[in-house]
Scaffold this motif. Structure first.
Motif, PDB file in Angstrom:
ATOM      1  N   THR A 199      30.220  28.364  23.444  1.00  0.00           N
ATOM      2  CA  THR A 199      29.545  27.367  23.452  1.00  0.00           C
ATOM      3  C   THR A 199      28.316  27.710  24.532  1.00  0.00           C
ATOM      4  OG1 THR A 199      31.391  25.952  23.057  1.00  0.00           O
ATOM      5  CG2 THR A 199      29.182  24.884  23.636  1.00  0.00           C
ATOM      6  N   LEU A 200      26.958  27.395  23.737  1.00  0.00           N
ATOM      7  CA  LEU A 200      25.931  27.591  24.513  1.00  0.00           C
ATOM      8  C   LEU A 200      25.052  26.296  24.575  1.00  0.00           C
ATOM      9  CD1 LEU A 200      24.590  31.014  22.877  1.00  0.00           C
ATOM     10  CD2 LEU A 200      25.830  30.761  24.983  1.00  0.00           C
ATOM     11  N   ASP A 201      24.463  26.029  25.824  1.00  0.00           N
ATOM     12  CA  ASP A 201      23.516  24.777  25.930  1.00  0.00           C
ATOM     13  C   ASP A 201      22.264  25.262  25.204  1.00  0.00           C
ATOM     14  OD1 ASP A 201      21.773  26.164  27.756  1.00  0.00           O
ATOM     15  OD2 ASP A 201      23.127  25.289  29.407  1.00  0.00           O
ATOM     16  N   GLU A 202      21.345  24.374  25.058  1.00  0.00           N
ATOM     17  CA  GLU A 202      19.971  24.770  24.442  1.00  0.00           C
ATOM     18  C   GLU A 202      19.308  25.672  24.974  1.00  0.00           C
ATOM     19  OE1 GLU A 202      17.681  24.356  21.122  1.00  0.00           O
ATOM     20  OE2 GLU A 202      19.835  23.157  21.244  1.00  0.00           O
ATOM     21  N   THR A 203      19.404  25.365  26.385  1.00  0.00           N
ATOM     22  CA  THR A 203      18.326  26.759  27.006  1.00  0.00           C
ATOM     23  C   THR A 203      18.970  28.129  26.898  1.00  0.00           C
ATOM     24  OG1 THR A 203      17.815  24.960  28.610  1.00  0.00           O
ATOM     25  CG2 THR A 203      17.558  27.269  29.143  1.00  0.00           C
ATOM     26  N   GLN A 204      20.215  28.139  26.890  1.00  0.00           N
ATOM     27  CA  GLN A 204      20.547  29.539  26.676  1.00  0.00           C
ATOM     28  C   GLN A 204      20.695  30.070  25.172  1.00  0.00           C
ATOM     29  OE1 GLN A 204      24.858  28.170  27.791  1.00  0.00           O
ATOM     30  NE2 GLN A 204      24.811  29.101  29.527  1.00  0.00           N
ATOM     31  N   ARG A 205      20.714  29.019  24.491  1.00  0.00           N
ATOM     32  CA  ARG A 205      20.583  29.537  22.897  1.00  0.00           C
ATOM     33  C   ARG A 205      19.223  30.027  22.665  1.00  0.00           C
ATOM     34  NH1 ARG A 205      23.212  29.615  17.714  1.00  0.00           N
ATOM     35  NH2 ARG A 205      21.582  30.420  16.469  1.00  0.00           N
ATOM     36  N   LYS A 206      18.092  29.203  23.205  1.00  0.00           N
ATOM     37  CA  LYS A 206      16.851  29.592  23.086  1.00  0.00           C
ATOM     38  C   LYS A 206      16.615  30.937  23.818  1.00  0.00           C
ATOM     39  CE  LYS A 206      14.714  24.722  22.498  1.00  0.00           C
ATOM     40  NZ  LYS A 206      13.884  24.100  22.997  1.00  0.00           N
ATOM     41  N   LEU A 207      16.901  31.138  24.783  1.00  0.00           N
ATOM     42  CA  LEU A 207      16.871  32.475  25.413  1.00  0.00           C
ATOM     43  C   LEU A 207      17.353  33.565  24.664  1.00  0.00           C
ATOM     44  CD1 LEU A 207      15.741  33.984  28.000  1.00  0.00           C
ATOM     45  CD2 LEU A 207      18.108  33.781  29.089  1.00  0.00           C
ATOM     46  N   ASP A 244      18.015  33.570  21.522  1.00  0.00           N
ATOM     47  CA  ASP A 244      17.282  33.577  20.297  1.00  0.00           C
ATOM     48  C   ASP A 244      15.869  34.297  20.563  1.00  0.00           C
ATOM     49  OD1 ASP A 244      19.159  32.317  18.597  1.00  0.00           O
ATOM     50  OD2 ASP A 244      18.095  30.387  19.005  1.00  0.00           O
ATOM     51  N   SER A 245      15.072  34.186  21.583  1.00  0.00           N
ATOM     52  CA  SER A 245      13.944  34.925  22.018  1.00  0.00           C
ATOM     53  C   SER A 245      14.366  36.175  21.944  1.00  0.00           C
ATOM     54  CB  SER A 245      13.600  34.409  23.301  1.00  0.00           C
ATOM     55  OG  SER A 245      13.109  33.146  23.008  1.00  0.00           O
ATOM     56  N   ALA A 246      15.214  36.656  22.581  1.00  0.00           N
ATOM     57  CA  ALA A 246      15.662  38.056  22.880  1.00  0.00           C
ATOM     58  C   ALA A 246      16.026  38.788  21.705  1.00  0.00           C
ATOM     59  CB  ALA A 246      16.782  38.273  23.965  1.00  0.00           C
ATOM     60  N   LEU A 247      16.602  38.132  20.567  1.00  0.00           N
ATOM     61  CA  LEU A 247      17.099  38.686  19.538  1.00  0.00           C
ATOM     62  C   LEU A 247      16.402  39.867  18.693  1.00  0.00           C
ATOM     63  CD1 LEU A 247      20.137  38.790  18.072  1.00  0.00           C
ATOM     64  CD2 LEU A 247      19.066  36.859  16.527  1.00  0.00           C
ATOM     65  N   PRO A 248      15.189  39.425  18.449  1.00  0.00           N
ATOM     66  CA  PRO A 248      14.322  40.372  17.799  1.00  0.00           C
ATOM     67  C   PRO A 248      14.095  41.542  18.689  1.00  0.00           C
ATOM     68  CG  PRO A 248      13.160  38.296  18.181  1.00  0.00           C
ATOM     69  CD  PRO A 248      14.374  38.124  18.709  1.00  0.00           C
ATOM     70  N   LEU A 249      14.097  41.342  19.920  1.00  0.00           N
ATOM     71  CA  LEU A 249      13.692  42.462  20.851  1.00  0.00           C
ATOM     72  C   LEU A 249      14.751  43.658  20.947  1.00  0.00           C
ATOM     73  CD1 LEU A 249      12.200  40.544  23.599  1.00  0.00           C
ATOM     74  CD2 LEU A 249      10.866  41.545  22.064  1.00  0.00           C
ATOM     75  N   SER A 250      16.285  43.219  20.726  1.00  0.00           N
ATOM     76  CA  SER A 250      17.145  43.897  20.772  1.00  0.00           C
ATOM     77  C   SER A 250      17.548  44.832  19.662  1.00  0.00           C
ATOM     78  CB  SER A 250      18.344  43.058  21.204  1.00  0.00           C
ATOM     79  OG  SER A 250      18.805  42.365  19.939  1.00  0.00           O
ATOM     80  N   GLY A 251      17.102  44.343  18.565  1.00  0.00           N
ATOM     81  CA  GLY A 251      17.334  45.165  17.170  1.00  0.00           C
ATOM     82  C   GLY A 251      18.697  44.643  16.674  1.00  0.00           C
ATOM     83  N   PHE A 299      24.498  40.456  18.689  1.00  0.00           N
ATOM     84  CA  PHE A 299      23.754  40.633  20.000  1.00  0.00           C
ATOM     85  C   PHE A 299      24.674  40.172  21.282  1.00  0.00           C
ATOM     86  CE2 PHE A 299      21.511  38.487  23.770  1.00  0.00           C
ATOM     87  CZ  PHE A 299      20.570  39.298  24.016  1.00  0.00           C
ATOM     88  N   VAL A 300      25.432  39.351  21.208  1.00  0.00           N
ATOM     89  CA  VAL A 300      26.648  38.700  22.061  1.00  0.00           C
ATOM     90  C   VAL A 300      27.532  39.773  22.162  1.00  0.00           C
ATOM     91  CG1 VAL A 300      27.995  36.963  22.664  1.00  0.00           C
ATOM     92  CG2 VAL A 300      25.733  36.376  21.873  1.00  0.00           C
ATOM     93  N   ALA A 301      28.069  40.277  21.212  1.00  0.00           N
ATOM     94  CA  ALA A 301      29.060  41.294  21.279  1.00  0.00           C
ATOM     95  C   ALA A 301      28.550  42.511  21.898  1.00  0.00           C
ATOM     96  CB  ALA A 301      29.633  41.828  19.798  1.00  0.00           C
ATOM     97  N   GLU A 302      27.325  42.964  21.434  1.00  0.00           N
ATOM     98  CA  GLU A 302      27.017  44.139  22.135  1.00  0.00           C
ATOM     99  C   GLU A 302      26.662  43.796  23.711  1.00  0.00           C
ATOM    100  OE1 GLU A 302      26.504  47.916  22.801  1.00  0.00           O
ATOM    101  OE2 GLU A 302      26.833  47.006  20.838  1.00  0.00           O
ATOM    102  N   ALA A 303      25.969  42.887  24.058  1.00  0.00           N
ATOM    103  CA  ALA A 303      25.864  42.507  25.469  1.00  0.00           C
ATOM    104  C   ALA A 303      27.310  42.430  26.358  1.00  0.00           C
ATOM    105  CB  ALA A 303      25.002  41.185  25.479  1.00  0.00           C
ATOM    106  N   ALA A 304      27.935  42.036  25.603  1.00  0.00           N
ATOM    107  CA  ALA A 304      29.620  41.736  26.263  1.00  0.00           C
ATOM    108  C   ALA A 304      30.100  43.300  26.325  1.00  0.00           C
ATOM    109  CB  ALA A 304      30.548  40.926  25.457  1.00  0.00           C
ATOM    110  N   LEU A 305      30.143  44.026  25.379  1.00  0.00           N
ATOM    111  CA  LEU A 305      30.589  45.512  25.564  1.00  0.00           C
ATOM    112  C   LEU A 305      29.763  46.327  26.548  1.00  0.00           C
ATOM    113  CD1 LEU A 305      31.058  45.987  21.867  1.00  0.00           C
ATOM    114  CD2 LEU A 305      32.746  46.017  23.595  1.00  0.00           C
TER     115      LEU A 305
END
Length: 86
Positions: free
Chosen positions: A7-15, A17-24, A31-37
């Motif tokens: 569960t993410l709060d709104e600020t975490q989700r927006k952050l 979402d902003s990084a998602l296009p930058l990550s590929g 995105f979350v799975a790759e970050a965790a790995l």
């Protein structure tokens, strides 16, 4: 396959979402799975550096108990540190 739910709060989700296009990444899940790995790999590597295997630990303690004779470089460094009178 396994599922992880968070569960993410709104600020975490927006952050994220902003990084998602930058990550590929194609989705927030990937995105979350790759970050965790990435984090898991980094922690495991750090652990390996802090706690060597049995052979490395044995060599380390052997060197502490039976240090080699100082070489010329070390002797010169000591003389420089103490001054030329040493």
């Amino acid at each position: 396959m396994s599922r992880i739910t968070t569960t993410l709060d709104e600020t975490q989700r927006k952050l994220i979402d902003s990084a998602l296009p930058l990550s590929g990444a194609t989705s927030i899940n990937s995105f979350v799975a790759e970050a965790a790995l990435d984090k898991a790999r980094a922690l495991i590597e750090a652990e390996k550096r802090l706690y060597p295997n049995e052979e490395q630990a044995q060599r380390f303690f052997e060197a502490l108990e039976n240090p080699p004779e100082p070489n010329d470089y070390l002797k010169d460094a000591l003389k420089q540190y103490l001054g030329s009178d040493a």
